[in-house]
Design an enzyme around this catalytic site. Structure first.
Site, PDB file in Angstrom:
ATOM      1  N   HIS A  51      11.326   5.840 -19.866  1.00 55.32           N
ATOM      2  CA  HIS A  51      12.581   5.480 -19.200  1.00 55.32           C
ATOM      3  C   HIS A  51      13.484   6.708 -19.147  1.00 55.32           C
ATOM      4  CE1 HIS A  51      12.333   0.949 -19.605  1.00 55.32           C
ATOM      5  NE2 HIS A  51      11.446   1.304 -20.511  1.00 55.32           N
ATOM      6  N   HIS A 105       5.173   4.354 -20.142  1.00 58.47           N
ATOM      7  CA  HIS A 105       6.194   4.821 -19.205  1.00 58.47           C
ATOM      8  C   HIS A 105       7.371   5.362 -20.001  1.00 58.47           C
ATOM      9  CE1 HIS A 105       6.684   0.543 -20.038  1.00 58.47           C
ATOM     10  NE2 HIS A 105       7.988   0.767 -20.038  1.00 58.47           N
ATOM     11  N   GLU A 141       7.506  -4.172 -22.885  1.00 52.48           N
ATOM     12  CA  GLU A 141       7.148  -5.374 -22.113  1.00 52.48           C
ATOM     13  C   GLU A 141       5.960  -5.111 -21.211  1.00 52.48           C
ATOM     14  OE1 GLU A 141      10.594  -6.615 -19.953  1.00 52.48           O
ATOM     15  OE2 GLU A 141      11.726  -7.061 -21.778  1.00 52.48           O
ATOM     16  N   VAL A 142       5.886  -3.907 -20.667  1.00 53.12           N
ATOM     17  CA  VAL A 142       4.784  -3.545 -19.772  1.00 53.12           C
ATOM     18  C   VAL A 142       3.851  -2.606 -20.535  1.00 53.12           C
ATOM     19  CG1 VAL A 142       4.132  -2.431 -17.612  1.00 53.12           C
ATOM     20  CG2 VAL A 142       6.216  -3.822 -17.709  1.00 53.12           C
ATOM     21  N   ASP A 193      13.755   1.612 -11.857  1.00 56.09           N
ATOM     22  CA  ASP A 193      13.536   0.360 -12.587  1.00 56.09           C
ATOM     23  C   ASP A 193      14.122  -0.806 -11.797  1.00 56.09           C
ATOM     24  OD1 ASP A 193      12.952  -0.268 -15.873  1.00 56.09           O
ATOM     25  OD2 ASP A 193      13.953  -1.826 -14.693  1.00 56.09           O
ATOM     26  N   ILE A 194      13.400  -1.913 -11.764  1.00 58.33           N
ATOM     27  CA  ILE A 194      13.825  -3.077 -10.975  1.00 58.33           C
ATOM     28  C   ILE A 194      15.043  -3.769 -11.601  1.00 58.33           C
ATOM     29  CG2 ILE A 194      12.424  -4.899 -12.059  1.00 58.33           C
ATOM     30  CD1 ILE A 194      11.493  -5.625  -9.159  1.00 58.33           C
TER      31      ILE A 194
HETATM   32  P1  5GP Z   1       9.460  -1.722 -21.295  1.00 62.55           P
HETATM   33  O1  5GP Z   1      10.307  -2.752 -21.950  1.00 62.55           O
HETATM   34  O2  5GP Z   1       8.011  -2.131 -21.214  1.00 62.55           O
HETATM   35  O3  5GP Z   1       9.662  -0.343 -21.872  1.00 62.55           O
HETATM   36  O4  5GP Z   1      10.033  -1.574 -19.834  1.00 62.55           O
HETATM   37  C1  5GP Z   1       9.467  -2.119 -18.707  1.00 62.55           C
HETATM   38  C2  5GP Z   1      10.441  -1.849 -17.595  1.00 62.55           C
HETATM   39  O5  5GP Z   1       9.786  -2.057 -16.367  1.00 62.55           O
HETATM   40  C3  5GP Z   1      11.664  -2.770 -17.620  1.00 62.55           C
HETATM   41  O6  5GP Z   1      12.851  -1.989 -17.691  1.00 62.55           O
HETATM   42  C4  5GP Z   1      11.548  -3.556 -16.321  1.00 62.55           C
HETATM   43  O7  5GP Z   1      12.791  -3.796 -15.713  1.00 62.55           O
HETATM   44  C5  5GP Z   1      10.660  -2.661 -15.467  1.00 62.55           C
HETATM   45  N1  5GP Z   1       9.838  -3.398 -14.526  1.00 62.55           N
HETATM   46  C6  5GP Z   1       9.060  -4.478 -14.800  1.00 62.55           C
HETATM   47  N2  5GP Z   1       8.418  -4.884 -13.698  1.00 62.55           N
HETATM   48  C7  5GP Z   1       8.789  -4.037 -12.701  1.00 62.55           C
HETATM   49  C8  5GP Z   1       8.463  -3.951 -11.316  1.00 62.55           C
HETATM   50  O8  5GP Z   1       7.696  -4.746 -10.767  1.00 62.55           O
HETATM   51  N3  5GP Z   1       9.042  -2.950 -10.598  1.00 62.55           N
HETATM   52  C9  5GP Z   1       9.892  -2.041 -11.186  1.00 62.55           C
HETATM   53  N4  5GP Z   1      10.390  -1.102 -10.401  1.00 62.55           N
HETATM   54  N5  5GP Z   1      10.227  -2.097 -12.481  1.00 62.55           N
HETATM   55  C10 5GP Z   1       9.684  -3.081 -13.234  1.00 62.55           C
END
Ligand code: 5GP
Ligand code: ZN
Length: 109
Positions: A101, A99, A94-95, A31-32
């Site tokens: 985690h 996925h 957010e994405v 994760d970034i």
């Molecule tokens: P969500 O909140 O959708 O479950 O988590 C999305 C995750 O993707 C976040 O923890 C965020 O830091 C990670 N993320 C978003 N954009 C990128 C990216 O471009 N590269 C990587 N490696 N992680 C990302």
């Protein structure tokens, strides 16, 4: 592939990521913005927006995502870990490409 999806771009190699695993159906990358010392994401190569859009046809894929977690966690030196899947904005997503985690190793220093 969805044209404006960041994870589809990572799958395609158009955006770099620190990858730790790839097979025919899944990739995993760090994760970034890590929320733990070890924080990586297990991501299907296919674009699926949320867990809510999954059907019984996704059973094998979802099982493979979950079963990959302990294997990669062990490779990252974790004995125990936490898995999280956010669903919809209300659930912290957010994405919009599903996925899993995987977090462990204690808080980020
Ligand atoms: P969500 O909140 O959708 O479950 O988590 C999305 C995750 O993707 C976040 O923890 C965020 O830091 C990670 N993320 C978003 N954009 C990128 C990216 O471009 N590269 C990587 N490696 N992680 C990302
Ligand atoms: Zn996607």
């Amino acid at each position: 592939m969805s044209a404006d999806c960041i994870f589809c771009k990572i799958v395609a190699g158009d955006i770099p990521a620190k990858r730790l695993y790839e097979d025919d159906a899944l990739i995993a990358f760090h994760d970034i913005r890590p929320q733990a010392k070890v924080h990586f994401l297990i991501v299907p190569k296919a674009h699926i927006e949320t867990l809510k859009t999954c059907t019984v046809s996704h059973t094998e894929l979802l099982g493979r995502m979950l079963l990959l977690a302990p294997k990669l966690a062990a490779e990252q030196g974790l004995f125990g870990f936490k898995t999280v899947m956010h669903v919809e904005r209300e659930g912290g997503q957010e994405v919009f490409h599903i996925h899993l985690h995987v977090l462990g190793g204690g808080p980020v220093a």
